[in-house]
Enzyme design. Structure first.
Site, PDB file in Angstrom:
ATOM      1  N   CYS A   9       0.844  -1.192   0.000  1.00 44.94           N
ATOM      2  CA  CYS A   9       0.000   0.000   0.000  1.00 44.94           C
ATOM      3  C   CYS A   9       0.879   1.241   0.000  1.00 44.94           C
ATOM      4  O   CYS A   9       2.002   1.224   0.513  1.00 44.94           O
ATOM      5  CB  CYS A   9      -0.905   0.003   1.234  1.00 44.94           C
ATOM      6  SG  CYS A   9      -2.204   1.277   1.185  1.00 44.94           S
ATOM      7  N   CYS A  16      -4.380  -0.483  10.137  1.00 42.61           N
ATOM      8  CA  CYS A  16      -4.413  -1.505   9.078  1.00 42.61           C
ATOM      9  C   CYS A  16      -4.043  -2.877   9.635  1.00 42.61           C
ATOM     10  O   CYS A  16      -2.974  -3.070  10.207  1.00 42.61           O
ATOM     11  CB  CYS A  16      -3.461  -1.132   7.948  1.00 42.61           C
ATOM     12  SG  CYS A  16      -3.490  -2.332   6.595  1.00 42.61           S
ATOM     13  N   GLY A  64      -4.179  -4.449   0.744  1.00 42.18           N
ATOM     14  CA  GLY A  64      -3.393  -3.371   0.184  1.00 42.18           C
ATOM     15  C   GLY A  64      -4.149  -2.380  -0.683  1.00 42.18           C
ATOM     16  O   GLY A  64      -5.320  -2.174  -0.546  1.00 42.18           O
ATOM     17  N   CYS A 258     -20.966 -19.422   7.124  1.00 38.13           N
ATOM     18  CA  CYS A 258     -19.769 -18.648   6.790  1.00 38.13           C
ATOM     19  C   CYS A 258     -19.354 -18.947   5.347  1.00 38.13           C
ATOM     20  O   CYS A 258     -18.368 -19.646   5.092  1.00 38.13           O
ATOM     21  CB  CYS A 258     -18.627 -18.993   7.740  1.00 38.13           C
ATOM     22  SG  CYS A 258     -18.899 -18.457   9.419  1.00 38.13           S
ATOM     23  N   ASP A 274     -11.452 -13.471   4.303  1.00 35.40           N
ATOM     24  CA  ASP A 274     -10.417 -12.444   4.413  1.00 35.40           C
ATOM     25  C   ASP A 274      -9.767 -12.427   5.793  1.00 35.40           C
ATOM     26  O   ASP A 274      -8.603 -12.062   5.943  1.00 35.40           O
ATOM     27  CB  ASP A 274     -11.074 -11.079   4.141  1.00 35.40           C
ATOM     28  CG  ASP A 274     -10.090 -10.071   3.597  1.00 35.40           C
ATOM     29  OD1 ASP A 274      -8.988 -10.468   3.208  1.00 35.40           O
ATOM     30  OD2 ASP A 274     -10.439  -8.880   3.556  1.00 35.40           O
ATOM     31  N   CYS A 314     -26.570 -17.221  22.120  1.00 38.84           N
ATOM     32  CA  CYS A 314     -27.228 -16.973  20.838  1.00 38.84           C
ATOM     33  C   CYS A 314     -28.488 -17.825  20.695  1.00 38.84           C
ATOM     34  O   CYS A 314     -29.519 -17.356  20.190  1.00 38.84           O
ATOM     35  CB  CYS A 314     -26.267 -17.276  19.691  1.00 38.84           C
ATOM     36  SG  CYS A 314     -24.820 -16.188  19.642  1.00 38.84           S
ATOM     37  N   CYS A 317     -31.332 -16.119  22.366  1.00 36.54           N
ATOM     38  CA  CYS A 317     -31.507 -14.686  22.090  1.00 36.54           C
ATOM     39  C   CYS A 317     -32.714 -14.418  21.201  1.00 36.54           C
ATOM     40  O   CYS A 317     -32.909 -15.093  20.178  1.00 36.54           O
ATOM     41  CB  CYS A 317     -30.242 -14.126  21.427  1.00 36.54           C
ATOM     42  SG  CYS A 317     -30.341 -12.358  21.081  1.00 36.54           S
ATOM     43  N   CYS A 327     -20.120 -13.079  13.858  1.00 36.93           N
ATOM     44  CA  CYS A 327     -18.963 -13.711  13.216  1.00 36.93           C
ATOM     45  C   CYS A 327     -18.227 -14.629  14.185  1.00 36.93           C
ATOM     46  O   CYS A 327     -17.864 -14.191  15.290  1.00 36.93           O
ATOM     47  CB  CYS A 327     -18.011 -12.634  12.695  1.00 36.93           C
ATOM     48  SG  CYS A 327     -16.557 -13.317  11.863  1.00 36.93           S
TER      49      CYS A 327
END
Length: 411
Positions: A9, A16, A64, A258, A274, A314, A317, A327
Site C-alpha cells: 500500500c 491496518c 493493500g 460462513c 479475508d 445466541c 436470544c 462472526c
C-alpha cells in the site's frame, strides 16, 4: 476476491490489519507482491467456465492498494474476461481503493468497464487524516477527494467505506452529514481492529468497545431511518432489513453460514475468508490446482459450517433471527460475538422501526404485483391495491410512498 497486491500500500493507516501477513509486511524493505500474468492466464478461463451456467462473473479486487498493480494489469484482466465469457453473461468487477492514485486514465477505464468502486474514506478531513496517513505522517484526505472527483467526473459509480475507530466513533452525525454532503449514496461502516493484538488462533481485538459501537449504531440508525424513508444506503442496516423481510442477508457476518466466497492471495494461495488468511485455513493454490478442487476443499466445507453449534447465549436470544450469531472469529471461550451487546443495543432501540420498514416493503411488493392484474390504473380515491385499506392517493400512489426501498449491495 483477489488480494491484488497482498498487503502492499502507498498509505500507512494506523489501524491496518494487513501490515503483517503470512506473505511479509510492507515498507521500503519489503518485497513487492503482484499477481503474475501466469496466474491470470490460468485462473480467469477456469473461473469463467465455472460461472457459465449462472451467467454472472463477479470479482472484487482489494489489497493493500490494488491500483499499485497498474492500469495495464487491469486492462489484461478485462481482456481475458471478455475473451472467455459465454453469452449471455454479466461481468461484475469491484475495486476497493484509497483513491489517491486515481488519475483521468484510471477513471476513464473504470467507467468504460463499469467497475463498482469503493473508496476508503473515514469521514471529514479531521477524522480521516487522524488515521489514514502517508508514511511521512501527512494526511491523505485531499488526495482521496481529488480521486473521488475524477471518478465522478468520468461517471464511475462510487461507494464509501468507513472504518469506525477512536478517531470517529463519537461522530455519527458528522459522518452522515459529510457523506450526504459529498454525494455518497452508499456507505459501509466496519469496526476498527487492533492489528497489534492479533494472534493466530485467537479472536481479534478491537479498538472500540462493544458499548461504544452499540451507541454508534443506535445513533446512526436514527439518522438512517429518516422518518421511515431511508435516503442513504448504509449496508449494515440494509442487510438487517433484508433479514426482517425474509431475504437472505448478503453479509456473511449475519448470514446462516460462513460462505463469503473465495479469497485469493497474489501468489494463488486461496482461503475461505479475508479474516482467516492463515495456514490452517489454506484451501490450496490456484496456480497448482484446478479451481473446482480448491472450491470443494473439505477445509472450506468445514469452514462454511463453523457457525454451528451456536453459543448458548445466541440460542436463547430473541434477535437470533436477524443477527444470526455474528462472526465466529469474534467469539472467545465459546461465548457470543464480541459485538453481541452492540447488536442488542441496536435492536432494542430499532426493532419496531425495522418492523415498520418491513411492512412498507411488503406492502410495496403487493402493490407492484397487483398493478398488472388491474383492468385500469387505480384512481386517486380508489382503495390502494396493496391492501392497506387506505386510499391510493394517501398510500402507494403518493409521491413519497411510491418510492420503494431498494436493497442495493454496497462495496
Amino acid at each position: 476476491m483477489f488480494k491484488t497486491v497482498s498487503s502492499d500500500c502507498n498509505l500507512d493507516c494506523s489501524y491496518c490489519y494487513f501490515r503483517e501477513t503470512l506473505y511479509g509486511g510492507r515498507g521500503s524493505g519489503s518485497p513487492r507482491h503482484r499477481i503474475s500474468a501466469q496466474m491470470l492466464e490460468k485462473f480467469i478461463p477456469e473461473y469463467m467456465e465455472y460461472v457459465a451456467d449462472s451467467h454472472v462473473a463477479s470479482i472484487a479486487w482489494q489489497g493493500g492498494e490494488p491500483t499499485l498493480a497498474g492500469l495495464p494489469f487491469f486492462e489484461r484482466v478485462v481482456a481475458l474476461q471478455a475473451a472467455h465469457a459465454r453469452a449471455p453473461m454479466t461481468i461484475s468487477n469491484a475495486l476497493q481503493t484509497n483513491a489517491t492514485l486515481i488519475d483521468d486514465d484510471w477513471a476513464a477505464f473504470l467507467r468504460r468497464y463499469n467497475f463498482l468502486v469503493g473508496v476508503s474514506i473515514d469521514g471529514p478531513r479531521e477524522a480521516h487524516d487522524a488515521a489514514r496517513k502517508y508514511a511521512s505522517g501527512r494526511g491523505s484526505f485531499d488526495r482521496v477527494m481529488l480521486g473521488v472527483e475524477r471518478l465522478r467526473k468520468a461517471g464511475v459509480t462510487v461507494n464509501a467505506l468507513c472504518v469506525v475507530g477512536p478517531h470517529n466513533i463519537s461522530q455519527p452525525r458528522e459522518l452522515v452529514r459529510f457523506y450526504r454532503g459529498e454525494g455518497f449514496s452508499h456507505v459501509q461502516f466496519i469496526p476498527c481492529m487492533d492489528f497489534q493484538a492479533i494472534e493466530p488462533g485467537k479472536p481479534p481485538a478491537f479498538l472500540v468497545t462493544a458499548e461504544q459501537y452499540g451507541d454508534f449504531l443506535r445513533e446512526l440508525f436514527d439518522l438512517w431511518y429518516h422518518d421511515g424513508r431511508p435516503a442513504l444506503s448504509i449496508r449494515t442496516f440494509d442487510n438487517f432489513l433484508q433479514s426482517y423481510v425474509g431475504v437472505p442477508n448478503e453479509l456473511c457476518v449475519h448470514s446462516e453460514s460462513c460462505d463469503s466466497g473465495l479469497i485469493v492471495e497474489y501468489n494463488g494461495d486461496a482461503y475461505p475468508c479475508d479474516f482467516y488468511a492463515d495456514s490452517p485455513w489454506r484451501l490450496g493454490n490456484l496456480l497448482q490446482q484446478p479451481l473446482r478442487e480448491v472450491l470443494y476443499s473439505p477445509i472450506r466445507a468445514a469452514f462454511v459450517r463453523q457457525k454451528h453449534p451456536l453459543p448458548r447465549a445466541c440460542q436463547e436470544c430473541e434477535y437470533l433471527g436477524v443477527c444470526k450469531s455474528g462472526c465466529p472469529r469474534n467469539r472467545a471461550d465459546d461465548g457470543p460475538d464480541y459485538f453481541c451487546e452492540s447488536y442488542k443495543t441496536l435492536f432494542r432501540h430499532a426493532d419496531a422501526r425495522f418492523g415498520h420498514l418491513r411492512d412498507r416493503v411488503r406492502a410495496r411488493q403487493r402493490y407492484l404485483e397487483a398493478l398488472p392484474l388491474l383492468r385500469r390504473a387505480p384512481d386517486r380515491n380508489d382503495a390502494c391495491p396493496c391492501g392497506s385499506g387506505r386510499k391510493h392517493k394517501s398510500c402507494c400512489g403518493s409521491g413519497a410512498e411510491s418510492q420503494s426501498y431498494v436493497f442495493q449491495a454496497n462495496s
